[in-house]
Design an enzyme around this catalytic site. Structure first.
Site, short mmCIF file in Angstrom:
data_model
loop_
_atom_site.label_atom_id
_atom_site.label_comp_id
_atom_site.label_asym_id
_atom_site.label_seq_id
_atom_site.Cartn_x
_atom_site.Cartn_y
_atom_site.Cartn_z
N GLU A 9 46.63 24.96 37.61
CA GLU A 9 46.22 26.22 38.23
C GLU A 9 45.03 25.98 39.16
O GLU A 9 44.98 26.51 40.28
CB GLU A 9 45.84 27.23 37.15
CG GLU A 9 45.41 28.58 37.69
CD GLU A 9 44.99 29.54 36.61
OE1 GLU A 9 44.28 30.51 36.94
OE2 GLU A 9 45.34 29.33 35.43
N GLU A 51 31.91 33.22 41.79
CA GLU A 51 32.71 32.36 42.68
C GLU A 51 32.37 32.54 44.16
O GLU A 51 32.54 33.62 44.73
CB GLU A 51 34.19 32.65 42.47
CG GLU A 51 35.11 31.71 43.22
CD GLU A 51 36.53 31.72 42.68
OE1 GLU A 51 37.39 31.06 43.29
OE2 GLU A 51 36.77 32.38 41.66
N LYS A 56 52.32 30.38 41.35
CA LYS A 56 51.23 31.05 40.66
C LYS A 56 51.10 32.47 41.18
O LYS A 56 51.29 32.73 42.37
CB LYS A 56 49.90 30.32 40.88
CG LYS A 56 48.70 31.03 40.26
CD LYS A 56 47.39 30.34 40.56
CE LYS A 56 46.21 31.11 39.98
NZ LYS A 56 44.91 30.49 40.25
N GLU A 113 42.34 36.78 28.00
CA GLU A 113 41.44 36.31 29.05
C GLU A 113 40.88 37.49 29.84
O GLU A 113 39.69 37.51 30.19
CB GLU A 113 42.16 35.34 29.99
CG GLU A 113 41.27 34.81 31.10
CD GLU A 113 41.95 33.76 31.96
OE1 GLU A 113 41.67 33.75 33.18
OE2 GLU A 113 42.75 32.97 31.44
N LYS A 160 36.94 38.62 30.35
CA LYS A 160 36.31 38.81 31.65
C LYS A 160 35.73 40.22 31.82
O LYS A 160 34.79 40.42 32.59
CB LYS A 160 37.31 38.50 32.76
CG LYS A 160 37.63 37.01 32.85
CD LYS A 160 38.70 36.71 33.89
CE LYS A 160 38.92 35.20 34.02
NZ LYS A 160 40.03 34.88 34.97
#
Length: 389
Positions: A227, A183, A129, A364, A368
Site C-alpha cells: 500500500e 502528512e 487500491k 483503523e 484515526k
C-alpha cells in the site's frame, strides 16, 4: 518579504477569515480577507494563481484549501494581514451532551470495504487500491468554539495543526476546517521540493508490549508495504517531469502520532524551472494521491463516489499556502473536522488493497477518529472521556 502584523481589536469578520498552519517549515497565522482567488477546479489552479499575483496588491500570499474532488471549487484567498499573535493555548474540553451520528455506520462501512475488495479482485480499471472513509456527525447543545477546538488539536507532536475558513453556510455561519495532519503533500522553497507521504497504518496502544507488537507488525506486513509503495511510486511519477533531481529511500521509515503508527517516505527533489512552477501547481498536480484516493486516481475516485454515500467536501483535500515567489507548503487535510455552528463532521479513512480485512479497516478508522474525538472530549459513542483531551 516584510508584512505588517495585524493589530489587536480586529472585527469579527477579520477573525472569521483567520487561517492557521503551524508547520515545521513555517508557523503561519493570518487574519482578515483582502481578496478571494476566483474559485475553480484543481487543473486550473496554477494559472489562476499566476494571474492573481500579476495584479495583486497588499500581502503577497494566498492561503486556503482544495477539496477532495478535483472538479469542485477550492477556497483560497489573500489575507488582510499576517498576525503576530501566538497560537492559542488549549482550554478545557467542552461540557454538555453530544449526539453522534455515524455516516455511514460501522457495519455499512465494512460492507463497502467488502464491495471494494470484490472490485479490486476483478482488477476493474487496473485498480489496485482505493481509500474508503466514513464520518461522524457531532451535534452539540450550543455553538462550537472553533478557536478553542483548534487549540486542543495541537497537542500531537507528530501532526501539523491547521484551521482554515471554507466560506459561509446558508445561515451565515462560517464553515471551518480544523485538524492536525500528519502528512506533508508538498513543500517548495526555491528549487527544493519535498513530499512526505504516509500509507500503511497500525493503531498505537497504551500498553508498551502491544505497541511494540503493532509497530513490528506494520513493518513486517506485506499488505501495508505494498500500500505504501503505491503512494510513493505515484508521487515520484507526478513530480518527475518537474524535477532535474528526484530521490526517495528504498524502504519507508516508521512515523508515530499519539494514536497511530505509519509508514512514511521522504521524497526530495530539485525543480528544473523553479521560476515557472509554484507550490500551488505542484499541490494541484499531486492531489489526490493514492494515500487518500487510491490507484489509479480516476478509477479509485469514481469507486469512492459509488461506495461512500456522502460528500467528503474538504476532507482528504489539501490545506496550505503559496506566496508570490512560488514558495509554499501544503498538507493533506486529515484528522480533521468541518465545523459550523453547533455541528461538526469528523472524517477517517483506510486504504483498501488485496488482503484487506473489513473488520480491521473499520478498526483503523476508529483509531484515526481519536485525534479529533479527544479534542471534543468524547468517544465514538458520544460519551465524555474521563481523562479529557
Amino acid at each position: 518579504m516584510k508584512i505588517d502584523a495585524i493589530e489587536d481589536g480586529e472585527s469579527a469578520e477579520a477573525l472569521a477569515w483567520a487561517f492557521t498552519l503551524a508547520a515545521p517549515e513555517r508557523r503561519l497565522l493570518t487574519q482578515g480577507l483582502a481578496r478571494r482567488l476566483e474559485p475553480g477546479p484543481a487543473h486550473t489552479l496554477a494559472e489562476r494563481v499566476r494571474e492573481f499575483f500579476r495584479t495583486a496588491e497588499g500581502v503577497p500570499l494566498l492561503v486556503g484549501a482544495l477539496p477532495f474532488d478535483r472538479q469542485a471549487d477550492d477556497v483560497i484567498f489573500q489575507p488582510a494581514a499576517v498576525a503576530n499573535a501566538p497560537l492559542a493555548a488549549p482550554g478545557p474540553t467542552p461540557v454538555g451532551r453530544w449526539r453522534v451520528t455515524p455516516e455511514p455506520g460501522v457495519e455499512a462501512y465494512k460492507q463497502g470495504v467488502a464491495r471494494a475488495l470484490n472490485v479490486l479482485a476483478t482488477n476493474a480499471g487496473g485498480m489496485d487500491k482505493v481509500v474508503l472513509s466514513r464520518s461522524l456527525v457531532l451535534d452539540a447543545e450550543g455553538p462550537i468554539d472553533a478557536e478553542a477546538l483548534a487549540a486542543r488539536v495541537g497537542g500531537d507532536p507528530g501532526a501539523v495543526r491547521f484551521s482554515t475558513p471554507l466560506g459561509r453556510a446558508p445561515d451565515g455561519t462560517m464553515r471551518r476546517l480544523i485538524g492536525a495532519s500528519p502528512e506533508l503533500l508538498v513543500s517548495r522553497v526555491g528549487d527544493k521540493v519535498v513530499s512526505h507521504p504516509l500509507a500503511g497504518s497500525a493503531r498505537r496502544s497504551d500498553d508498551e508490549a502491544r505497541d511494540v507488537a503493532a509497530r513490528a507488525g506494520l513493518v513486517q506486513s506485506d499488505k501495508e508495504q505494498r500500500e505504501h509503495a503505491l503512494v510513493v511510486e505515484a508521487i515520484l511519477d507526478t513530480l518527475a517531469p518537474y524535477c532535474r533531481e528526484l530521490s526517495a529511500p528504498g524502504a519507508p521509515d516508521l512515523i508515530s502520532t499519539r494514536t497511530m503508527w505509519h509508514l512514511g517516505t521522504w521524497i526530495k527533489g530539485r525543480l528544473k524551472r523553479p521560476d515557472e512552477v509554484s507550490s500551488a501547481e505542484l499541490a494541484a498536480a499531486l492531489h489526490p494521491t493514492p494515500a487518500v484516493a487510491g490507484s489509479p486516481r480516476d478509477a479509485a475516485t469514481q469507486l469512492i463516489h459509488d461506495l461512500e454515500g456522502y460528500d467528503r467536501g474538504f476532507y482528504a483535500g489539501t490545506v496550505g499556502w503559496t506566496d508570490a515567489a512560488g514558495d509554499g507548503v501544503w498538507y493533506l487535510s486529515l484528522r480533521c473536522a468541518e465545523v459550523a455552528g453547533s455541528r461538526a463532521r469528523l472524517y477517517a479513512g483506510a486504504g483498501i488493497v488485496e488482503g484487506s480485512i473489513p473488520e480491521s479497516e473499520a478498526a483503523e478508522t476508529s483509531a484515526k477518529f481519536q485525534a479529533m474525538l479527544r479534542a471534543f472530549g468524547i468517544d465514538e459513542a458520544g460519551q465524555r472521556l474521563d481523562h479529557g483531551a
